[in-house]
Scaffold this active site. Structure first.
Site, PDB file in Angstrom:
ATOM      1  N   LYS A  53     -30.003  11.919   1.475  1.00  0.00           N
ATOM      2  CA  LYS A  53     -29.594  13.162   1.883  1.00  0.00           C
ATOM      3  C   LYS A  53     -28.202  13.539   2.249  1.00  0.00           C
ATOM      4  O   LYS A  53     -27.419  14.422   1.914  1.00  0.00           O
ATOM      5  CB  LYS A  53     -30.345  13.946   2.926  1.00  0.00           C
ATOM      6  CG  LYS A  53     -31.957  14.393   2.371  1.00  0.00           C
ATOM      7  CD  LYS A  53     -31.963  15.579   1.421  1.00  0.00           C
ATOM      8  CE  LYS A  53     -33.084  16.092   1.204  1.00  0.00           C
ATOM      9  NZ  LYS A  53     -33.182  17.156   0.321  1.00  0.00           N
ATOM     10  N   SER A 303     -36.368   6.849  -0.821  1.00  0.00           N
ATOM     11  CA  SER A 303     -35.471   7.799  -0.536  1.00  0.00           C
ATOM     12  C   SER A 303     -35.161   8.076   0.935  1.00  0.00           C
ATOM     13  O   SER A 303     -34.196   8.740   1.306  1.00  0.00           O
ATOM     14  CB  SER A 303     -36.073   9.247  -0.951  1.00  0.00           C
ATOM     15  OG  SER A 303     -37.453   9.304  -0.571  1.00  0.00           O
TER      16      SER A 303
END
Length: 318
Positions: A53, A303
């Site tokens: 992110k 992720s």
């Protein structure tokens, strides 16, 4: 209006490369045997703030900083909030993060440690994003979308450029799907340069917004979600991410929570990679040995790895 394309992703790459990590691409003989392919793990759990992110957040927040804004605000289940908090501190801006009442403690504590203010609001992505947008309206702070924004998607798309540099012979890339910003950016980067590479999106069985949207050929909003993968629990794809996914992603698949737990355990014990449930979804799918990846060179994106010890123990021993 800015739209997502390869040039925007390449611009983001030039901007982010001096700051963020080029995360490693690991291989593991046992995992390749278990998945019946040459499996490589793109370890964004080792990225700054513990997830991918930071790429999208920093790309967006750095642009906001050029406008003389006083601060930024966002709604997030955790990883995007941490990333916005870190990026704001890096760019000398204030940050406010709206999180769900169910947000993992480790993610909230990280956002606070980066100097952000944190507010709890509801349990759904709609509630926290609506509250964050209201704060932006009331205070003049700039709202930073978690996924439905070209600059955010472009930042995430830099992972696609890295994968092509690190493994130019890759044949299939597996990417987890929350709101769709990650897969939109990566698919745009990869398909622009290598349209022959297969892109597969993976989401939890309890939050199949992309899978159902593909079946309906329309953007579907789920009434609710139920999965341990808190980073993938969005009720719907973004209005900007949906058409990109529909156009560029070759296949959309789901995995259940037990498959995710099993993958988390293997990644921890065999590759020594600590992953949160969202980060293990792609490996969970590969472990099914699906026909479309058999014998291929496959990159599975890990992720994120932001999970606290009590939650990890509970997930591995439910």
């Amino acid at each position: 209006m800015t739209s997502l394309d390869l040039a925007l992703i390449q611009d983001a790459y030039a901007k982010l490369r001096p700051v963020v990590h080029q995360t490693p691409l690991f291989s593991n003989r046992l995992l390749s045997q278990l998945t019946d392919c040459d499996l490589y793990l793109k370890a964004e759990n080792l990225q700054i703030t513990g997830s991918f992110k930071i790429r999208g957040a920093l790309n967006k927040v750095s642009a906001v900083a050029q406008t003389n804004a006083s601060g930024v605000v966002t709604g997030s289940s955790g990883n995007h909030g941490q990333a916005v908090a870190w990026a704001a501190r890096f760019m000398h801006l204030t940050a406010q993060i709206v999180v769900p009442t169910t947000a993992p403690a480790a993610k909230v504590e990280a956002a606070l440690s980066y100097g952000a203010q944190v507010e709890y609001c509801g349990t759904t992505s709609h509630e926290r994003l609506e509250r964050a947008q209201q704060i932006a309206k009331d205070t003049g702070m700039t709202f930073v979308p978690p996924y439905d924004d070209p600059l955010v998607m472009a930042g995430q798309g830099t992972i696609g450029l890295e994968i092509l540099e690190q493994r130019p012979d890759v044949q299939t890339v597996l990417i987890p799907i929350g709101g769709g910003g990650l897969i939109s950016g990566i698919a745009t980067a990869i398909k622009s340069l290598r349209p022959d590479i297969r892109v597969i999106g993976v989401e939890p069985l309890g939050a199949p917004k992309a899978y159902q949207s593909r079946q309906a050929h329309a953007r579907i909003t789920l009434p609710s979600t139920d999965t341990i993968a808190d980073g993938l629990k969005s009720l719907a794809l973004g209005t900007q991410t949906y058409p990109i996914i529909e156009r560029l992603v070759d296949d959309l698949v789901t995995v259940d929570d037990d498959e995710i737990r099993y993958a988390m355990g293997l990644l921890l014990t065999r590759q020594k990679l600590l992953t949160e449930p969202s980060g293990a979804a792609t490996t969970a799918y590969a472990l099914r040995r699906p026909a479309q990846i058999r014998g291929q060179k496959v990159v599975a994106l890990i992720s994120g790895g932001n999970i606290d010890v009590p939650t990890l123990c509970h997930q591995l021993n439910p």
